[in-house]
Design an enzyme around this catalytic site. Structure first.
Site, PDB file in Angstrom:
ATOM      1  N   HIS A  53      25.477  52.809  37.098  1.00  0.00           N
ATOM      2  CA  HIS A  53      26.884  53.037  37.429  1.00  0.00           C
ATOM      3  C   HIS A  53      27.460  54.094  36.499  1.00  0.00           C
ATOM      4  O   HIS A  53      26.769  54.589  35.603  1.00  0.00           O
ATOM      5  CB  HIS A  53      27.688  51.738  37.402  1.00  0.00           C
ATOM      6  CG  HIS A  53      27.829  51.092  36.061  1.00  0.00           C
ATOM      7  ND1 HIS A  53      26.778  50.512  35.389  1.00  0.00           N
ATOM      8  CD2 HIS A  53      28.929  50.904  35.260  1.00  0.00           C
ATOM      9  CE1 HIS A  53      27.215  49.994  34.246  1.00  0.00           C
ATOM     10  NE2 HIS A  53      28.512  50.233  34.149  1.00  0.00           N
ATOM     11  N   HIS A  55      29.992  54.317  34.187  1.00  0.00           N
ATOM     12  CA  HIS A  55      30.680  54.160  32.904  1.00  0.00           C
ATOM     13  C   HIS A  55      30.003  54.970  31.801  1.00  0.00           C
ATOM     14  O   HIS A  55      28.774  55.088  31.755  1.00  0.00           O
ATOM     15  CB  HIS A  55      30.768  52.688  32.520  1.00  0.00           C
ATOM     16  CG  HIS A  55      31.784  51.936  33.316  1.00  0.00           C
ATOM     17  ND1 HIS A  55      31.789  50.567  33.418  1.00  0.00           N
ATOM     18  CD2 HIS A  55      32.840  52.365  34.073  1.00  0.00           C
ATOM     19  CE1 HIS A  55      32.801  50.189  34.185  1.00  0.00           C
ATOM     20  NE2 HIS A  55      33.444  51.257  34.601  1.00  0.00           N
ATOM     21  N   ASP A  57      29.347  54.547  28.728  1.00  0.00           N
ATOM     22  CA  ASP A  57      28.341  53.942  27.855  1.00  0.00           C
ATOM     23  C   ASP A  57      27.001  53.753  28.563  1.00  0.00           C
ATOM     24  O   ASP A  57      26.046  53.256  27.963  1.00  0.00           O
ATOM     25  CB  ASP A  57      28.830  52.617  27.264  1.00  0.00           C
ATOM     26  CG  ASP A  57      29.115  51.558  28.311  1.00  0.00           C
ATOM     27  OD1 ASP A  57      29.612  51.902  29.395  1.00  0.00           O
ATOM     28  OD2 ASP A  57      28.861  50.362  28.042  1.00  0.00           O
ATOM     29  N   HIS A  58      26.913  54.189  29.820  1.00  0.00           N
ATOM     30  CA  HIS A  58      25.661  54.138  30.573  1.00  0.00           C
ATOM     31  C   HIS A  58      25.136  55.527  30.933  1.00  0.00           C
ATOM     32  O   HIS A  58      23.949  55.674  31.209  1.00  0.00           O
ATOM     33  CB  HIS A  58      25.844  53.305  31.842  1.00  0.00           C
ATOM     34  CG  HIS A  58      26.066  51.854  31.562  1.00  0.00           C
ATOM     35  ND1 HIS A  58      25.096  50.890  31.788  1.00  0.00           N
ATOM     36  CD2 HIS A  58      27.125  51.199  31.031  1.00  0.00           C
ATOM     37  CE1 HIS A  58      25.568  49.719  31.418  1.00  0.00           C
ATOM     38  NE2 HIS A  58      26.792  49.883  30.953  1.00  0.00           N
ATOM     39  N   HIS A 111      31.511  45.010  39.485  1.00  0.00           N
ATOM     40  CA  HIS A 111      31.888  45.622  38.206  1.00  0.00           C
ATOM     41  C   HIS A 111      32.481  47.000  38.478  1.00  0.00           C
ATOM     42  O   HIS A 111      33.543  47.357  37.954  1.00  0.00           O
ATOM     43  CB  HIS A 111      30.652  45.702  37.308  1.00  0.00           C
ATOM     44  CG  HIS A 111      30.916  46.283  35.957  1.00  0.00           C
ATOM     45  ND1 HIS A 111      31.702  45.656  35.004  1.00  0.00           N
ATOM     46  CD2 HIS A 111      30.478  47.433  35.374  1.00  0.00           C
ATOM     47  CE1 HIS A 111      31.738  46.392  33.913  1.00  0.00           C
ATOM     48  NE2 HIS A 111      31.002  47.477  34.113  1.00  0.00           N
ATOM     49  N   ASP A 128      25.609  46.332  34.308  1.00  0.00           N
ATOM     50  CA  ASP A 128      26.655  45.400  33.882  1.00  0.00           C
ATOM     51  C   ASP A 128      27.022  44.409  34.976  1.00  0.00           C
ATOM     52  O   ASP A 128      28.106  43.815  34.926  1.00  0.00           O
ATOM     53  CB  ASP A 128      27.905  46.186  33.475  1.00  0.00           C
ATOM     54  CG  ASP A 128      27.754  46.884  32.138  1.00  0.00           C
ATOM     55  OD1 ASP A 128      26.723  46.693  31.469  1.00  0.00           O
ATOM     56  OD2 ASP A 128      28.675  47.640  31.761  1.00  0.00           O
ATOM     57  N   HIS A 166      23.830  44.850  27.713  1.00  0.00           N
ATOM     58  CA  HIS A 166      24.637  44.546  26.532  1.00  0.00           C
ATOM     59  C   HIS A 166      24.125  43.295  25.823  1.00  0.00           C
ATOM     60  O   HIS A 166      23.574  42.399  26.450  1.00  0.00           O
ATOM     61  CB  HIS A 166      26.104  44.324  26.909  1.00  0.00           C
ATOM     62  CG  HIS A 166      26.821  45.574  27.299  1.00  0.00           C
ATOM     63  ND1 HIS A 166      27.400  46.429  26.387  1.00  0.00           N
ATOM     64  CD2 HIS A 166      27.047  46.120  28.526  1.00  0.00           C
ATOM     65  CE1 HIS A 166      27.962  47.441  27.021  1.00  0.00           C
ATOM     66  NE2 HIS A 166      27.757  47.274  28.321  1.00  0.00           N
TER      67      HIS A 166
END
Length: 255
Positions: A53, A55, A57-58, A111, A128, A166
């Site tokens: 996805h 985001h 942090d990915h 998400h 996530d 995570h």
């Protein structure tokens, strides 16, 4: 396959997987530097990137990795995910040549609206959507969408490695015990995770079998979750209501 969860940012894991010859792919590289260090340490060569996805942090490390390596990048057609050169959608099969591996793409909105997971070679790379003993927050989807997404994992083999993104397991367990306090498997998982974290080891991957035994978001149909939900004056027979109540409770839980 050889695999390692590469720690990144504050609590992310970037999944790095390679064959015996050192040909590797990476899932959701939110940072490039930890991936580069892990590749160098093991003498592996990066060949592909899989993204779940959009985001930051990915995907934050993708551009740097693309500049440094000759890689194929797989992601949905969501324009927020760049760069990429292969589009994936629900039901697609991603065939990697090096390392030789095959993954089925599973659409799992909730998400985010365009979130996907990759299943194959004994792994579930779920981003996530699913965490160990938890699930992702609903930033762009509805409780019904997220529950339907989690339901899609029910038919996968119980020994499947759940490679989430995570290190949330300990706090997830603390919440889970407030809604499912008599769950022996959950208490055993609590003790196991405590030992792992004391040794500075990751709590993941878990297995799908473990998750269906301990994860309240996968246990909305259990008597335990029904009992927890009943005092809230909702429709106890409505599994989406039960899931939504769980997610609301987790969102405000003081870990």
């Amino acid at each position: 396959m050889h695999w390692v969860p590469v720690a990144a940012l504050s609590d992310n894991y970037i999944w790095l997987v390679a064959d015996d010859e050192g040909n590797a792919f990476v899932v959701d590289p939110g940072e490039a530097a930890p991936v580069e260090a892990a590749l160098k340490e093991r003498g592996w060569t990066l060949r592909a990137i899989l993204l779940t996805h959009h985001h930051a942090d990915h995907i934050g490390g993708v551009s740097d990795l693309v500049r440094e390596h000759d890689v194929e990048v797989y992601a949905t057609d969501d324009p927020r995910i760049q760069p990429k050169n292969h589009f994936v959608a629900d039901g697609d099969i991603v065939e990697l040549e090096s390392p030789k591996a095959s993954f089925r793409v599973i659409a799992v909105p909730g998400h985010t609206r365009s979130h996907v997971a990759y299943y194959g070679e004994g792994f579930l790379f779920c981003g996530d959507t699913l965490f160990s003993v938890g699930c992702g927050r609903l930033f762009e989807g509805t409780p019904a969408q997220m529950l339907a997404s989690l339901d899609r994992f029910a038919d996968l083999p119980p020994e499947t490695k759940v490679c989430c993104a995570h290190e949330y397991t300990a706090s997830n367990i603390r919440f889970a015990l407030t809604v499912d306090p008599d769950n022996d498997a959950l208490r055993r998982r609590r003790d196991e995770v405590a030992r792992l974290r004391e040794e500075a080891r990751p709590s993941v991957p878990s297995t799908l079998g473990d998750e269906f035994a301990t994860n309240p978001f996968l246990r909305v149909d259990s008597d335990a979750i029904a009992r927890w939900f009943a005092p809230q004056a909702g429709n106890v027979d409505d599994r989406v209501e039960r899931f939504a109540a769980l997610r609301r409770a987790k969102d405000t839980f003081a870990a």
